[in-house]
Design a protein around this motif. Structure first.
Motif, mmCIF file in Angstrom:
data_model
loop_
_atom_site.group_PDB
_atom_site.id
_atom_site.type_symbol
_atom_site.label_atom_id
_atom_site.label_comp_id
_atom_site.label_asym_id
_atom_site.label_seq_id
_atom_site.Cartn_x
_atom_site.Cartn_y
_atom_site.Cartn_z
ATOM 1 N N LEU A 153 -0.507 2.257 -3.052
ATOM 2 C CA LEU A 153 0.165 2.090 -4.339
ATOM 3 C C LEU A 153 -0.791 2.484 -5.469
ATOM 4 C CD1 LEU A 153 2.866 0.682 -5.527
ATOM 5 C CD2 LEU A 153 1.361 -1.248 -5.989
ATOM 6 N N GLY A 154 -2.057 2.084 -5.307
ATOM 7 C CA GLY A 154 -3.084 2.410 -6.306
ATOM 8 C C GLY A 154 -3.219 3.917 -6.480
ATOM 9 N N GLY B 157 -7.978 1.967 9.448
ATOM 10 C CA GLY B 157 -7.176 2.273 10.626
ATOM 11 C C GLY B 157 -5.689 1.979 10.461
ATOM 12 N N ALA B 158 -5.277 1.380 9.342
ATOM 13 C CA ALA B 158 -3.841 1.191 9.085
ATOM 14 C C ALA B 158 -3.340 2.495 8.449
ATOM 15 C CB ALA B 158 -3.628 0.010 8.146
ATOM 16 N N PRO B 159 -2.029 2.749 8.551
ATOM 17 C CA PRO B 159 -1.540 4.004 7.966
ATOM 18 C C PRO B 159 -1.519 3.956 6.436
ATOM 19 C CG PRO B 159 0.280 2.704 8.834
ATOM 20 C CD PRO B 159 -0.970 1.980 9.209
ATOM 21 N N ALA B 160 -1.369 5.116 5.808
ATOM 22 C CA ALA B 160 -1.095 5.140 4.368
ATOM 23 C C ALA B 160 0.361 4.727 4.200
ATOM 24 C CB ALA B 160 -1.311 6.539 3.825
ATOM 25 N N TYR B 161 0.656 4.018 3.109
ATOM 26 C CA TYR B 161 2.016 3.534 2.891
ATOM 27 C C TYR B 161 2.586 4.100 1.596
ATOM 28 C CZ TYR B 161 1.517 -0.006 6.561
ATOM 29 O OH TYR B 161 1.359 -0.660 7.757
ATOM 30 N N PRO B 162 3.207 5.265 1.641
ATOM 31 C CA PRO B 162 3.793 5.802 0.401
ATOM 32 C C PRO B 162 4.978 4.962 -0.057
ATOM 33 C CG PRO B 162 4.276 7.242 2.280
ATOM 34 C CD PRO B 162 3.397 6.138 2.795
ATOM 35 N N VAL B 163 5.306 5.018 -1.362
ATOM 36 C CA VAL B 163 6.498 4.306 -1.848
ATOM 37 C C VAL B 163 7.734 5.040 -1.334
ATOM 38 C CG1 VAL B 163 5.353 3.417 -3.909
ATOM 39 C CG2 VAL B 163 6.551 5.616 -4.030
ATOM 40 N N SER B 164 8.912 4.429 -1.517
ATOM 41 C CA SER B 164 10.141 5.043 -0.994
ATOM 42 C C SER B 164 10.377 6.393 -1.677
ATOM 43 C CB SER B 164 11.336 4.129 -1.268
ATOM 44 O OG SER B 164 11.634 4.166 -2.649
ATOM 45 N N ARG B 165 11.126 7.246 -1.003
ATOM 46 C CA ARG B 165 11.459 8.580 -1.539
ATOM 47 C C ARG B 165 12.119 8.439 -2.917
ATOM 48 N NH1 ARG B 165 8.566 12.483 -0.294
ATOM 49 N NH2 ARG B 165 9.338 13.997 -1.738
ATOM 50 N N SER C 145 7.768 -4.247 -8.889
ATOM 51 C CA SER C 145 7.770 -5.456 -8.065
ATOM 52 C C SER C 145 8.447 -5.206 -6.717
ATOM 53 C CB SER C 145 8.393 -6.638 -8.800
ATOM 54 O OG SER C 145 9.708 -6.337 -9.127
ATOM 55 N N ILE C 146 9.425 -4.275 -6.683
ATOM 56 C CA ILE C 146 10.086 -3.969 -5.399
ATOM 57 C C ILE C 146 9.126 -3.203 -4.491
ATOM 58 C CG2 ILE C 146 11.956 -2.679 -4.276
ATOM 59 C CD1 ILE C 146 13.569 -3.088 -6.919
ATOM 60 N N SER C 147 8.398 -2.249 -5.085
ATOM 61 C CA SER C 147 7.577 -1.373 -4.219
ATOM 62 C C SER C 147 6.145 -1.883 -4.067
ATOM 63 C CB SER C 147 7.576 0.054 -4.781
ATOM 64 O OG SER C 147 7.203 0.029 -6.126
ATOM 65 N N PHE C 148 5.875 -3.089 -4.566
ATOM 66 C CA PHE C 148 4.492 -3.584 -4.578
ATOM 67 C C PHE C 148 3.863 -3.579 -3.181
ATOM 68 C CE2 PHE C 148 1.175 -6.860 -5.182
ATOM 69 C CZ PHE C 148 0.498 -6.217 -6.204
ATOM 70 N N VAL C 149 4.580 -4.168 -2.208
ATOM 71 C CA VAL C 149 4.099 -4.092 -0.819
ATOM 72 C C VAL C 149 5.168 -3.353 -0.012
ATOM 73 C CG1 VAL C 149 3.648 -5.420 1.277
ATOM 74 C CG2 VAL C 149 2.692 -6.178 -0.896
ATOM 75 N N ASN C 150 4.771 -2.320 0.687
ATOM 76 C CA ASN C 150 5.706 -1.553 1.510
ATOM 77 C C ASN C 150 6.140 -2.408 2.711
ATOM 78 O OD1 ASN C 150 6.724 0.218 3.549
ATOM 79 N ND2 ASN C 150 5.798 1.937 2.451
ATOM 80 N N PRO C 151 7.469 -2.669 2.866
ATOM 81 C CA PRO C 151 7.927 -3.593 3.922
ATOM 82 C C PRO C 151 7.628 -3.133 5.350
ATOM 83 C CG PRO C 151 9.790 -2.603 2.742
ATOM 84 C CD PRO C 151 8.561 -2.174 2.019
#
Ligand SMILES: [Fe+2]
Ligand SMILES: [Fe+2]
Length: 315
Positions: free
Chosen positions: A95-96, A146-154, A249-255
Motif C-alpha cells: 500500500l505504501g 517471503g510474503a507476496p506483494a499485495y496490490p490494491v483491487s483493480r 479504509s477499504i483497501s488498507f489491508v488486502n483481504p
C-alpha cells in the motif's frame, strides 16, 4: 549499521504547525531542505539486509494486526498470528508503494508551473527522491519477507489513476496526508517495539524520520490552499478527500492475507469489521490528521459524512 538520529526536533516542527499560522512558502521549504541534508538515509547501506529473520519476533506489532483481539484471533496459534503479521506487513508495504508512486506524480504535477530554482520546487524534488528510496526499500522488505506483494483491487487502482490525473492541488495534498499520517502513526509504534523484527524496525524508523518533513510540507501547502482556493475547489476537496478516506479504509489491508495464512476470508473480513479494537486503532491513527483537517475546514458537509462512513472519523 549507524544509529538513526533523535526524531524529537522534527517532531516538534511537525507539531508546531498546530499553531495554525500561515508560514512563508520559501522559508518553510528552506528549513525542510536543511533537515533533508542532515537526516536522509540510503536504506541499501543503512540496513543489514543479509541478517536472517529472528525466531519468535513479530513482523508488525500484534495490536496493529487487523484481527487482533477478535474471536478468530483467540482461536489462532501464536505461529499463525505471527505469520499473519508477516503478510500484513507485506500488504502495508505494498500500500505504501502504491501511495508513494501516486504522490511522486502529484508532486511532479504540483511543481510543473512553479519557479524552477525556488526552495519550494527544490524541496519537492528532494521529497520525490525520498519517496523513490522508500518505495525501493519497501519492495526489498516484501521480497525479503517471503510474503507476496499485495496490490490494491483493480477498481481502486484505476480509480486512483483518475484521481491522480485530475485532482487539483488541495485535493492532492489532502490525499497525501491521508496516505502518510495513518501509516506514520503505526510506524511510530513499530520502530521502538522490541518484539518486532530488527529489519522491520529499521525500515519504519527511516520512514518515520523522513516522513516528518513530508507531512509538514503537505500541511503547510494545504493550509495555504484552503485559504486561497475558490469555493468550488474547497468543496471538491471536501468530497474527494471523503471518498479517498473510504477507499483508503477499504483497501488498507488486502483481504487475500487471510486466505494466505489459512483462514476463511469472509469470516476474517466480517470479524475485522465488527472489531471494536480495530475501530479504535484506525480512529486513533487518523486523529492527528482529522483534527488538522477539521481545523482548516476540510471536514464539512457531505465530505464529513463520507469521512464518518470510512470509519476513520467518529460520529
Ligand atoms: Fe515515504
Ligand atoms: Fe512521504
Amino acid at each position: 549499521m549507524t544509529t538513526a538520529p533523535d526524531i524529537a526536533p522534527m517532531e516538534r516542527e511537525v507539531l508546531s504547525d498546530a499553531l495554525g499560522l500561515l508560514k512563508d512558502r520559501e522559508q518553510v521549504a528552506e528549513r525542510l531542505l536543511e533537515s533533508s541534508r542532515k537526516h536522509s538515509f540510503d536504506p541499501d547501506t543503512e540496513l543489514d539486509w543479509d541478517a536472517s529473520w529472528e525466531e519468535g519476533k513479530w513482523y508488525w506489532p500484534p495490536e496493529l494486526v487487523s484481527l487482533y483481539d477478535t474471536p478468530l484471533w483467540k482461536r489462532m496459534s501464536e505461529e499463525q498470528r505471527m505469520d499473519l503479521s508477516r503478510h500484513e506487513a507485506a500488504s502495508l508495504a505494498s500500500l505504501g508503494i502504491w501511495f508513494e508512486v501516486i504522490l511522486m506524480q502529484l508532486l511532479v504535477r504540483h511543481i510543473y508551473d512553479k519557479p524552477l530554482t525556488s526552495n519550494h520546487v527544490r524541496y519537492a524534488l528532494t521529497e520525490i527522491a525520498d519517496e523513490c528510496r522508500h518505495s525501493m526499500m519497501f519492495a526489498r522488505l516484501i521480497t525479503q519477507g517471503g510474503a507476496p506483494a499485495y496490490p490494491v483491487s483493480r477498481f481502486h487502482h484505476n480509480l486512483a489513476r483518475l484521481l491522480k490525473t485530475v485532482s487539483t492541488t488541495p485535493g492532492s495534498f489532502t490525499a497525501t496526508l491521508l496516505g502518510e499520517e495513518i501509516l506514520d502513526w503505526m510506524q511510530r509504534l513499530t520502530f521502538p517495539d522490541e518484539r518486532v523484527q530488527t529489519l522491520v524496525r529499521g525500515v519504519t524508523r527511516i520512514h518515520v524520520i523522513e516522513e516528518a518533513r513530508h507531512v509538514r510540507y503537505a500541511r503547510e501547502e494545504l493550509r495555504r490552499q484552503m485559504v486561497d482556493c475558490p469555493r468550488w475547489e474547497a468543496e471538491l476537496t471536501r468530497i474527494s478527500s471523503g471518498e479517498a478516506a473510504r477507499v483508503f479504509s477499504i483497501s488498507f489491508v488486502n483481504p487475500q492475507v487471510y486466505e494466505n495464512v489459512g483462514l476463511n476470508k469472509q469470516e476474517a473480513i466480517a470479524q475485522v469489521k465488527a472489531s471494536g479494537h480495530r475501530k479504535e486503532v484506525m480512529q486513533s491513527g487518523a486523529k492527528r490528521l482529522t483534527d488538522f483537517l477539521d481545523e482548516i475546514g476540510v471536514l464539512r458537509g457531505v465530505g464529513r459524512k463520507l469521512w464518518v462512513s470510512s470509519g476513520l472519523l467518529p460520529k
